[in-house]
Every structure is written in structure tokens, then in C-alpha cells.
Design a protein around this motif. Structure first.
Motif, PDB file in Angstrom:
ATOM      1  N   ASP A  12       0.831  -1.211   0.000  1.00 19.99           N
ATOM      2  CA  ASP A  12       0.000   0.000   0.000  1.00 19.99           C
ATOM      3  C   ASP A  12       0.862   1.257   0.000  1.00 19.99           C
ATOM      4  OD1 ASP A  12      -2.231  -1.612  -0.020  1.00 19.99           O
ATOM      5  OD2 ASP A  12      -2.728  -1.291   2.103  1.00 19.99           O
ATOM      6  N   GLY A  13       1.964   1.251   0.752  1.00 23.76           N
ATOM      7  CA  GLY A  13       2.865   2.402   0.752  1.00 23.76           C
ATOM      8  C   GLY A  13       3.505   2.621  -0.602  1.00 23.76           C
ATOM      9  N   VAL A  14       3.886   1.529  -1.265  1.00 20.76           N
ATOM     10  CA  VAL A  14       4.481   1.621  -2.607  1.00 20.76           C
ATOM     11  C   VAL A  14       3.448   2.143  -3.600  1.00 20.76           C
ATOM     12  CG1 VAL A  14       5.496   0.301  -4.518  1.00 20.76           C
ATOM     13  CG2 VAL A  14       6.184  -0.187  -2.146  1.00 20.76           C
ATOM     14  N   ASN A  15       2.206   1.683  -3.475  1.00 20.91           N
ATOM     15  CA  ASN A  15       1.155   2.093  -4.409  1.00 20.91           C
ATOM     16  C   ASN A  15       0.807   3.573  -4.302  1.00 20.91           C
ATOM     17  OD1 ASN A  15       0.985  -0.464  -5.494  1.00 20.91           O
ATOM     18  ND2 ASN A  15      -0.770  -1.059  -4.263  1.00 20.91           N
ATOM     19  N   LEU A  16       1.173   4.220  -3.202  1.00 18.41           N
ATOM     20  CA  LEU A  16       0.905   5.653  -3.043  1.00 18.41           C
ATOM     21  C   LEU A  16       1.898   6.533  -3.804  1.00 18.41           C
ATOM     22  CD1 LEU A  16       0.016   5.800   0.766  1.00 18.41           C
ATOM     23  CD2 LEU A  16      -1.543   6.108  -1.173  1.00 18.41           C
ATOM     24  N   ILE A  17       2.981   5.949  -4.291  1.00 18.24           N
ATOM     25  CA  ILE A  17       4.009   6.722  -4.999  1.00 18.24           C
ATOM     26  C   ILE A  17       3.601   6.885  -6.454  1.00 18.24           C
ATOM     27  CG2 ILE A  17       6.401   6.699  -5.792  1.00 18.24           C
ATOM     28  CD1 ILE A  17       7.176   5.372  -3.199  1.00 18.24           C
ATOM     29  N   THR A  18       3.774   8.103  -6.964  1.00 14.75           N
ATOM     30  CA  THR A  18       3.542   8.361  -8.385  1.00 14.75           C
ATOM     31  C   THR A  18       4.823   8.925  -8.987  1.00 14.75           C
ATOM     32  OG1 THR A  18       2.637  10.523  -7.868  1.00 14.75           O
ATOM     33  CG2 THR A  18       1.062   8.765  -8.214  1.00 14.75           C
TER      34      THR A  18
END
Length: 146
Positions: A12-18
Motif C-alpha cells: 500500500d505504501g508503494v502504491n501511493l508513490i507516483t
């Protein structure tokens, strides 16, 4: 927390990065054997856990997390080249740490401790450079023993 819940937390933390970054987990041979990685990427090594049983309060689990954050390098790259890759991955590690702090801020009983970012140069089958991000997730042991 279960191992699956911890992996989901990491993902989830990785998925927040753009822009989006590839995420995977497993043992390093699994990482090395997969030939279709896109970079930069984040790989979560197997998660170990230890517990404590304080004299006052509930038992605690300490989840040891090690993430590999890497970008594609070349065997003949110069220090100037790979230092830039390390800086880029270090920035991703800082963003991840920020994201994880945001996620746990709503939970009184979950904390993150022992944050460490260690560089690596030209490692793994794909020849990547970047950083290891290590930290510990402290959470209540909620094992139902009844």
C-alpha cells in the motif's frame, strides 16, 4: 498482524508513490529469477518477526522489514552514474517512509522504529543499484490462544 497483512501494508505504501513503481516480495532467488522487472522497483525480502512479553501491557510483535529499492545499472557505470541511481532510490525510500508514517498515524498501537537506508551498487541478476530500506513495525500480538 499476519505476514499477509504486513506485505499488504508494504505494498500500500508503494502504491501511493507516483509515478507507479513495481512491487514484489519473496526470497532473493525469486527476485533474481524473474526477468521482467520494470525499474525502479521495490522488493520486500521475507519478513521475520520476534515477540516480546513485557511485564506490563500486551505482548508485542516486532516485524523486521527489508526492502530492496533499485534502478537498472550497467556493469561499466561510473561512480557518477551509480551515485545518481542511489540518490533516486534514496528519495523513493524517503517517500515510502513518509507514506508508512501516514498509514500508521491513525493507529495508536502500531509504530515504526529503526529506520535505516543503506546503499548498494551493481547487485542482483539485473545489475541494479539503489538502497536497502530497513525498519521495524511494532504491533500488538493479537494471537488468540483460547
Amino acid at each position: 498482524m499476519t505476514r499477509a497483512e504486513v506485505r499488504n501494508f508494504i505494498r500500500d505504501g508503494v502504491n501511493l508513490i507516483t509515478p507507479a513503481i513495481e512491487f514484489g516480495s519473496g526470497d532473493v532467488p525469486d527476485f533474481n529469477s524473474f526477468r521482467g522487472h520494470s525499474y525502479p522497483s521495490v522488493w520486500c525480502n521475507p519478513i521475520s518477526v520476534s515477540g516480546s512479553n513485557p511485564t506490563s501491557g500486551a505482548p508485542q510483535d516486532e516485524w523486521k522489514i527489508e526492502l530492496i529499492i533499485g534502478k537498472k545499472d550497467a556493469q561499466d557505470s561510473t561512480p557518477e552514474d551509480y551515485e545518481q541511481l542511489i540518490d533516486d532510490c534514496d528519495e523513493i525510500a524517503q517517500k515510502l517512509t513518509y507514506n508508512y508514517n501516514l498509514i500508521v498515524s491513525g493507529y495508536k498501537l502500531v509504530t515504526l522504529t529503526g529506520r535505516e537506508r543503506e546503499p548498494f551498487i551493481k547487485k542482483f541478476a539485473d545489475c541494479i543499484s539503489g538502497v536497502y530500506l530497513r525498519f521495524t513495525i511494532n504491533s500488538p500480538d493479537q494471537t488468540n490462544l483460547c
